[in-house]
Design an enzyme around this catalytic site. Sequence first.
Site, PDB file in Angstrom:
ATOM      1  N   GLY A  26      -7.505 -10.619  41.232  1.00 34.88           N
ATOM      2  CA  GLY A  26      -7.287 -12.009  41.602  1.00 34.88           C
ATOM      3  C   GLY A  26      -5.935 -12.478  41.101  1.00 34.88           C
ATOM      4  O   GLY A  26      -5.252 -11.752  40.380  1.00 34.88           O
ATOM      5  N   ASP A  27      -5.590 -13.695  41.519  1.00 38.61           N
ATOM      6  CA  ASP A  27      -4.323 -14.292  41.107  1.00 38.61           C
ATOM      7  C   ASP A  27      -4.672 -15.446  40.166  1.00 38.61           C
ATOM      8  O   ASP A  27      -5.361 -16.383  40.573  1.00 38.61           O
ATOM      9  CB  ASP A  27      -3.610 -14.795  42.368  1.00 38.61           C
ATOM     10  CG  ASP A  27      -2.288 -15.480  42.052  1.00 38.61           C
ATOM     11  OD1 ASP A  27      -2.129 -15.987  40.921  1.00 38.61           O
ATOM     12  OD2 ASP A  27      -1.426 -15.510  42.941  1.00 38.61           O
ATOM     13  N   PHE A  28      -4.246 -15.350  38.917  1.00 39.71           N
ATOM     14  CA  PHE A  28      -4.725 -16.374  37.968  1.00 39.71           C
ATOM     15  C   PHE A  28      -4.214 -17.777  38.264  1.00 39.71           C
ATOM     16  O   PHE A  28      -4.734 -18.751  37.752  1.00 39.71           O
ATOM     17  CB  PHE A  28      -4.522 -15.978  36.501  1.00 39.71           C
ATOM     18  CG  PHE A  28      -3.150 -15.485  36.108  1.00 39.71           C
ATOM     19  CD1 PHE A  28      -2.015 -16.245  36.317  1.00 39.71           C
ATOM     20  CD2 PHE A  28      -3.031 -14.241  35.484  1.00 39.71           C
ATOM     21  CE1 PHE A  28      -0.768 -15.776  35.920  1.00 39.71           C
ATOM     22  CE2 PHE A  28      -1.781 -13.762  35.088  1.00 39.71           C
ATOM     23  CZ  PHE A  28      -0.643 -14.534  35.318  1.00 39.71           C
ATOM     24  N   ASP A  45      -6.226  -8.891  37.076  1.00 39.53           N
ATOM     25  CA  ASP A  45      -4.835  -8.772  37.540  1.00 39.53           C
ATOM     26  C   ASP A  45      -4.812  -8.794  39.060  1.00 39.53           C
ATOM     27  O   ASP A  45      -5.870  -8.775  39.712  1.00 39.53           O
ATOM     28  CB  ASP A  45      -4.188  -7.483  36.987  1.00 39.53           C
ATOM     29  CG  ASP A  45      -2.691  -7.683  36.720  1.00 39.53           C
ATOM     30  OD1 ASP A  45      -2.018  -8.285  37.586  1.00 39.53           O
ATOM     31  OD2 ASP A  45      -2.211  -7.264  35.663  1.00 39.53           O
ATOM     32  N   ARG A  65       2.327 -10.812  27.097  1.00 38.43           N
ATOM     33  CA  ARG A  65       3.587 -10.740  27.837  1.00 38.43           C
ATOM     34  C   ARG A  65       3.432 -11.342  29.226  1.00 38.43           C
ATOM     35  O   ARG A  65       3.928 -10.790  30.214  1.00 38.43           O
ATOM     36  CB  ARG A  65       4.045  -9.282  27.949  1.00 38.43           C
ATOM     37  CG  ARG A  65       4.346  -8.645  26.604  1.00 38.43           C
ATOM     38  CD  ARG A  65       4.438  -7.147  26.720  1.00 38.43           C
ATOM     39  NE  ARG A  65       5.514  -6.792  27.630  1.00 38.43           N
ATOM     40  CZ  ARG A  65       6.709  -6.368  27.248  1.00 38.43           C
ATOM     41  NH1 ARG A  65       6.989  -6.246  25.979  1.00 38.43           N
ATOM     42  NH2 ARG A  65       7.619  -6.068  28.123  1.00 38.43           N
ATOM     43  N   ASP A  95       0.850  -1.191   0.000  1.00 38.18           N
ATOM     44  CA  ASP A  95       0.000   0.000   0.000  1.00 38.18           C
ATOM     45  C   ASP A  95       0.886   1.241   0.000  1.00 38.18           C
ATOM     46  O   ASP A  95       1.798   1.357   0.820  1.00 38.18           O
ATOM     47  CB  ASP A  95      -0.912   0.021   1.234  1.00 38.18           C
ATOM     48  CG  ASP A  95      -1.935   1.125   1.102  1.00 38.18           C
ATOM     49  OD1 ASP A  95      -2.737   1.072   0.161  1.00 38.18           O
ATOM     50  OD2 ASP A  95      -1.916   2.057   1.917  1.00 38.18           O
TER      51      ASP A  95
HETATM   52  C1  LIG Z   1       3.016   8.349  -5.653  1.00 30.77           C
HETATM   53  C2  LIG Z   1       2.736   7.400  -6.802  1.00 30.77           C
HETATM   54  C3  LIG Z   1       1.808   6.389  -6.691  1.00 30.77           C
HETATM   55  N1  LIG Z   1       1.539   5.544  -7.755  1.00 30.77           N
HETATM   56  C4  LIG Z   1       0.507   4.490  -7.643  1.00 30.77           C
HETATM   57  O1  LIG Z   1      -0.446   4.827  -6.674  1.00 30.77           O
HETATM   58  C5  LIG Z   1      -1.149   3.625  -6.287  1.00 30.77           C
HETATM   59  C6  LIG Z   1      -1.312   3.672  -4.774  1.00 30.77           C
HETATM   60  O2  LIG Z   1      -2.480   3.052  -4.409  1.00 30.77           O
HETATM   61  P1  LIG Z   1      -2.543   1.684  -3.595  1.00 30.77           P
HETATM   62  O3  LIG Z   1      -3.806   1.668  -2.823  1.00 30.77           O
HETATM   63  O4  LIG Z   1      -1.285   1.481  -2.828  1.00 30.77           O
HETATM   64  O5  LIG Z   1      -2.585   0.562  -4.740  1.00 30.77           O
HETATM   65  P2  LIG Z   1      -3.678   0.270  -5.841  1.00 30.77           P
HETATM   66  O6  LIG Z   1      -3.250   0.869  -7.131  1.00 30.77           O
HETATM   67  O7  LIG Z   1      -5.054   0.642  -5.366  1.00 30.77           O
HETATM   68  O8  LIG Z   1      -3.583  -1.288  -5.999  1.00 30.77           O
HETATM   69  P3  LIG Z   1      -3.889  -2.417  -4.868  1.00 30.77           P
HETATM   70  O9  LIG Z   1      -2.559  -2.956  -4.466  1.00 30.77           O
HETATM   71  O10 LIG Z   1      -4.738  -3.426  -5.581  1.00 30.77           O
HETATM   72  O11 LIG Z   1      -4.619  -1.781  -3.726  1.00 30.77           O
HETATM   73  C7  LIG Z   1      -0.269   2.464  -6.702  1.00 30.77           C
HETATM   74  O12 LIG Z   1      -0.887   1.788  -7.799  1.00 30.77           O
HETATM   75  C8  LIG Z   1       1.025   3.130  -7.155  1.00 30.77           C
HETATM   76  O13 LIG Z   1       1.638   2.383  -8.179  1.00 30.77           O
HETATM   77  C9  LIG Z   1       2.223   5.684  -8.943  1.00 30.77           C
HETATM   78  O14 LIG Z   1       1.968   4.953  -9.916  1.00 30.77           O
HETATM   79  N2  LIG Z   1       3.194   6.663  -9.033  1.00 30.77           N
HETATM   80  C10 LIG Z   1       3.480   7.528  -8.024  1.00 30.77           C
HETATM   81  O15 LIG Z   1       4.372   8.400  -8.186  1.00 30.77           O
END
Ligand SMILES: Cc1cn([C@@H]2O[C@H](COP(=O)(O)OP(=O)(O)OP(=O)(O)O)[C@@H](O)[C@H]2O)c(=O)[nH]c1=O
Length: 629
Positions: free
Chosen positions: A519-521, A493, A536, A88
């Site tokens: 309580g103490d588990f 706890d 943890r 993403d």
């Molecule tokens: C800044 C920038 C971004 N991108 C595109 O922006 C989308 C981000 O959106 P995402 O949600 O991360 O991805 P998606 O396109 O929706 O695809 P998915 O992985 O299916 O969610 C991606 O496409 C990237 O390449 C470019 O192609 N060039 C650039 O300079």
Amino acid sequence: MVLCPVIRKLVSKRVVLASASPRRQEILSSAGLRFEVVPSRFKETLDKTSFSAPYEYAMETAKQKALEVANRMNVKDFRPPDVVIGADTIVTVDGLILEKPADKQDAYNMLSRLNGKVHSVFTGVTIVHCSSKDNQLQTEVFKFYEETKVKFSDLSEELLWEYIHSGEPMDKAGGYGIQSLGGMLVEYVHGDFLNVVGFPLNHFCKKLVELYYPPPRDAIHHVKYDSVPSVETFEVLSDEEHGSSTQGNLTIKLEGDNAFSSGAPGSLGKNKIGQDVMGEPVEKCSGDMESLTKFPSTLVELLDGFKASKAMFVACKLKVFDLLKGKAHLKAKDVADHISASVCGTERLLDSCTALQLLKKTNQGYSNTELADKYLVSDSEYSLHGYIMHANDHVWPLFTHLESAVKEGTNQNHRAFGKNTQDLFQDSYYHSMETKLRFMNAMHSIMKLTARGVATAFDLSRFRSACDLGGCTGALAQVLIQEYPHLKVTVFDLPDVIENVSGFQPTGQDTSRITFTSGDFFKDNIPEADLYILSRVLHDWPDDKINALLSKISDLCTPGSGLLLSEMVLDDKKRNRSAWLQSLNMLVQTEGKERSSYEYRCLLEQHGFRNVEIVQTGSLLDIILCTKC
Ligand SMILES: Cc1cn([C@@H]2O[C@H](COP(=O)(O)OP(=O)(O)OP(=O)(O)O)[C@@H](O)[C@H]2O)c(=O)[nH]c1=O
């Protein structure tokens, strides 16, 4: 041709890219990766305000995209692929996260915000290793992110609209595509260009190296050549890792003079069994290496490690970061006056903190870095101050007796604090109000920072009630009720803790779905719940006590009940340095230890829990979920 052998590691696996982005597909296929494309249906609607940093949001979205595809394919094909990759990309500016624009006006708003300024592009990436047991998907999740800084020129309105009308912005984060027309808007880029385009290939390859060819820690270092900058490489790899021969020789020779490698001092290009993986005479390389790496920098870093820790601890204890918060600059003398310390000592502490990148120094004086403002100021939202004070006042003295701990195989509370710890928590943490609050503060601060990751590593929406055993101040419970609107949480706890939780509760938030029970588990009845949580907790105890506790929980569970653990999971390859050091920490201060995923799996299955799934977060805690059969 597969230039990078680590990509070749994936050749025999069924790899799926959970992305519709044509740029990601192109980057990965250009790198020689073979994969199927299954675009994710995950809606990118996570609550951005619930993340402590923008990259956390990007990594979580990437993870959810990948897991959605892994789950869907497991249901559809009755078995998941071997590896699913999700990503993403987001753009951040002025504290805002920009994704793909909804329409032209939105694109205009985004581009105007970026106009003339530096912004960050983060891509979060998740690699999910999948397997299936009894048709249940089992996953191991690895996450990372990459940041690139991009500066836009000063652009006219006319140019912005012309660009928008080209149609290019619409499917791109931040409303521009650096690889196409959008490149004209950009004055400079600091960092990985492909990361901006949508996939940080270099970091991805390094991550694969970590996963598939983990080197002994001291084997990675920076090698300097006259014409090549110091780099951490992933190019030269051998399958003969750790003395175990796997599949053939992966000798790779880079063309030209710029071939470089990583390896232990004196062993450039030489793998564990003495082969020359660079195809160069070993003696020649070793000779060059010795003259270039006179200094064993990894060891020097380790030698200095305790000094760096203590400098940070002391600056926190003296509330230096609190003092500098919100101030443009202070001179050493002013800081010294405020903290009632010597000027010469204060100056050295401040300079060391500057070298450690906790402070910035200019002619006008010292100020906090962003890192310090966010994590070291005692009242910041995600402050680690409480945890650092625990490290300074409790863990540090214990570690001075590490040698005895190793020889005796037991904790050192008696040596460090003159305490016999018959009852670990009562005797070492809760014996005075001061130590009790210090410990609670420590647990509260570390839990606040990690709670979101613990709560969202798995979808827990099928549970209606949860009991967080050893849940201390309820920091995890707070996040659980935010994430799961139907969940009621009991924090269980010791009475010493429950009596003092009120000071840790947030103001202005509805906490009516949280109940605190004391309580103490080990000794007392445990409240009934659909989901039990041990965060943890298990690492404090030896196997016999854990077995007693798990057996008690298991007896209370009905089929379908869940058990969620969060711990640092040990890995065979000793990659997770923090987890191994934490296990040493458990030796000096408790009766417990950290455990491997195999050990947790065995413990849990022994008590009737199945479908053990582990998410390795790559940060402080790994999460395990299992279900009572
Ligand atoms: C800044 C920038 C971004 N991108 C595109 O922006 C989308 C981000 O959106 P995402 O949600 O991360 O991805 P998606 O396109 O929706 O695809 P998915 O992985 O299916 O969610 C991606 O496409 C990237 O390449 C470019 O192609 N060039 C650039 O300079």
